[in-house]
Scaffold this motif. Sequence first.
Motif, PDB file in Angstrom:
ATOM      1  N   ALA A  75       0.864  -1.110  -0.063  1.00 18.31           N
ATOM      2  CA  ALA A  75      -0.059  -0.017  -0.255  1.00 18.31           C
ATOM      3  C   ALA A  75       0.960   1.255  -0.001  1.00 18.31           C
ATOM      4  N   TRP A  76       1.609   1.442  -1.101  1.00 19.58           N
ATOM      5  CA  TRP A  76       2.559   2.628  -1.299  1.00 19.58           C
ATOM      6  C   TRP A  76       2.406   3.224  -2.638  1.00 19.58           C
ATOM      7  N   VAL A  77       2.534   4.604  -2.752  1.00 13.18           N
ATOM      8  CA  VAL A  77       2.590   5.200  -4.182  1.00 13.18           C
ATOM      9  C   VAL A  77       3.594   6.089  -4.165  1.00 13.18           C
ATOM     10  N   ARG A  78       4.280   6.435  -5.391  1.00  9.02           N
ATOM     11  CA  ARG A  78       5.268   7.340  -5.389  1.00  9.02           C
ATOM     12  C   ARG A  78       4.546   8.439  -6.106  1.00  9.02           C
ATOM     13  N   ALA A  79       5.113   9.786  -5.681  1.00  7.80           N
ATOM     14  CA  ALA A  79       4.987  11.229  -6.239  1.00  7.80           C
ATOM     15  C   ALA A  79       5.948  11.730  -6.657  1.00  7.80           C
ATOM     16  N   ARG A  80       6.092  12.447  -7.991  1.00  9.65           N
ATOM     17  CA  ARG A  80       7.098  13.061  -8.513  1.00  9.65           C
ATOM     18  C   ARG A  80       7.013  14.555  -7.814  1.00  9.65           C
ATOM     19  N   LEU A  81       8.216  15.009  -7.201  1.00  8.58           N
ATOM     20  CA  LEU A  81       8.307  16.287  -6.710  1.00  8.58           C
ATOM     21  C   LEU A  81       8.127  17.364  -7.412  1.00  8.58           C
ATOM     22  N   ALA A  82       8.660  17.203  -8.716  1.00 13.49           N
ATOM     23  CA  ALA A  82       8.578  18.384  -9.945  1.00 13.49           C
ATOM     24  C   ALA A  82       7.190  18.489 -10.337  1.00 13.49           C
ATOM     25  N   ALA A  83       6.436  17.457 -10.194  1.00 13.80           N
ATOM     26  CA  ALA A  83       4.914  17.720 -10.649  1.00 13.80           C
ATOM     27  C   ALA A  83       3.857  17.733  -9.646  1.00 13.80           C
ATOM     28  N   LEU A  84       4.249  18.162  -8.212  1.00  9.96           N
ATOM     29  CA  LEU A  84       3.421  18.534  -7.221  1.00  9.96           C
ATOM     30  C   LEU A  84       3.110  20.048  -7.465  1.00  9.96           C
ATOM     31  N   ASP A  85       1.929  20.570  -6.985  1.00  8.94           N
ATOM     32  CA  ASP A  85       1.557  21.878  -7.478  1.00  8.94           C
ATOM     33  C   ASP A  85       2.347  22.915  -6.321  1.00  8.94           C
ATOM     34  N   ASP A  86       2.489  22.474  -4.979  1.00  7.88           N
ATOM     35  CA  ASP A  86       3.080  23.381  -4.073  1.00  7.88           C
ATOM     36  C   ASP A  86       3.325  22.781  -2.835  1.00  7.88           C
ATOM     37  N   ALA A  87       3.894  23.383  -2.062  1.00 10.90           N
ATOM     38  CA  ALA A  87       4.205  22.982  -0.483  1.00 10.90           C
ATOM     39  C   ALA A  87       3.237  22.399   0.243  1.00 10.90           C
ATOM     40  N   ASP A  88       1.906  23.115   0.069  1.00  6.80           N
ATOM     41  CA  ASP A  88       0.711  22.692   0.626  1.00  6.80           C
ATOM     42  C   ASP A  88       0.424  21.270   0.229  1.00  6.80           C
ATOM     43  N   GLU A  89       0.350  21.205  -1.116  1.00  3.80           N
ATOM     44  CA  GLU A  89       0.173  19.733  -1.419  1.00  3.80           C
ATOM     45  C   GLU A  89       1.050  18.427  -0.968  1.00  3.80           C
ATOM     46  N   LEU A  90       2.483  18.962  -1.042  1.00  2.00           N
ATOM     47  CA  LEU A  90       3.326  17.818  -0.198  1.00  2.00           C
ATOM     48  C   LEU A  90       2.890  17.661   1.033  1.00  2.00           C
ATOM     49  N   ARG A  91       2.774  18.885   1.854  1.00  2.00           N
ATOM     50  CA  ARG A  91       2.293  18.750   3.216  1.00  2.00           C
ATOM     51  C   ARG A  91       1.123  17.701   3.401  1.00  2.00           C
ATOM     52  N   ASP A  92       0.096  17.852   2.614  1.00  2.00           N
ATOM     53  CA  ASP A  92      -1.118  17.115   2.441  1.00  2.00           C
ATOM     54  C   ASP A  92      -0.947  15.499   2.373  1.00  2.00           C
ATOM     55  N   ILE A  93       0.081  15.465   1.326  1.00  2.00           N
ATOM     56  CA  ILE A  93       0.449  13.911   0.994  1.00  2.00           C
ATOM     57  C   ILE A  93       1.240  13.363   2.143  1.00  2.00           C
ATOM     58  N   LEU A  94       2.258  14.052   2.761  1.00  2.00           N
ATOM     59  CA  LEU A  94       3.104  13.544   3.830  1.00  2.00           C
ATOM     60  C   LEU A  94       2.180  13.374   5.190  1.00  2.00           C
ATOM     61  N   THR A  95       1.375  14.287   5.253  1.00  2.00           N
ATOM     62  CA  THR A  95       0.640  14.143   6.586  1.00  2.00           C
ATOM     63  C   THR A  95      -0.431  13.056   6.378  1.00  2.00           C
ATOM     64  N   ASP A  96      -1.139  12.921   5.417  1.00  2.00           N
ATOM     65  CA  ASP A  96      -1.911  11.819   5.138  1.00  2.00           C
ATOM     66  C   ASP A  96      -0.981  10.296   5.487  1.00  2.00           C
ATOM     67  N   SER A  97       0.022  10.034   4.831  1.00  2.00           N
ATOM     68  CA  SER A  97       0.934   8.969   4.887  1.00  2.00           C
ATOM     69  C   SER A  97       1.156   8.712   6.525  1.00  2.00           C
ATOM     70  N   TRP A  98       1.487  10.103   7.168  1.00  2.00           N
ATOM     71  CA  TRP A  98       1.829   9.963   8.761  1.00  2.00           C
ATOM     72  C   TRP A  98       0.537   9.607   9.258  1.00  2.00           C
ATOM     73  N   ARG A  99      -0.771   9.965   9.164  1.00  2.00           N
ATOM     74  CA  ARG A  99      -1.633   9.493   9.863  1.00  2.00           C
ATOM     75  C   ARG A  99      -1.912   7.872   9.690  1.00  2.00           C
ATOM     76  N   GLN A 100      -1.553   7.403   8.465  1.00  2.00           N
ATOM     77  CA  GLN A 100      -1.671   5.871   8.314  1.00  2.00           C
ATOM     78  C   GLN A 100      -0.770   5.038   8.971  1.00  2.00           C
ATOM     79  N   ALA A 101       0.275   5.745   9.558  1.00  2.00           N
ATOM     80  CA  ALA A 101       1.400   5.199  10.238  1.00  2.00           C
ATOM     81  C   ALA A 101       1.321   5.212  11.842  1.00  2.00           C
ATOM     82  N   ALA A 102       1.077   6.475  12.207  1.00  2.00           N
ATOM     83  CA  ALA A 102       1.020   6.946  13.411  1.00  2.00           C
ATOM     84  C   ALA A 102       0.141   5.971  14.349  1.00  2.00           C
ATOM     85  N   PRO A 103       0.696   5.824  15.507  1.00  2.00           N
ATOM     86  CA  PRO A 103      -0.300   4.919  16.487  1.00  2.00           C
ATOM     87  C   PRO A 103      -1.307   6.116  17.000  1.00  2.00           C
TER      88      PRO A 103
END
Length: 119
Positions: A75-103
Amino acid sequence: MLDADDVRTIALSLPDTTEKIAWSMPTFRVAGKMFATLPDEETSIAVRCPKEERDELVMAEPKKFWVADHEASFAWVRARLAALDDADELRDILTDSWRQAAPTRLLDSHPELGAATAD
């Protein structure tokens, strides 16, 4: 353009996150559980994503997201950094992944980061 430093800054700003080199690349872990990596010469990120959602995401935005062959059964996906819209989108992606792993204890103590999407 977003780069590995942006990933590192955002990932390490999330509660109880550490960086560790594994498989010769930076990995980010919450409470010891991996939620992001910086593979491919640090031009992309790999993050947790439920398979059902992942397939839809890749089909909807193939220039941004893809699945590496060796991760297809996980259950993993890759994202091309150059294709992301901005830091907010990157933050949303990382935060969503963090939530899936966090206790649960971290999710409960950080409601501003939202509810877990999977466990």
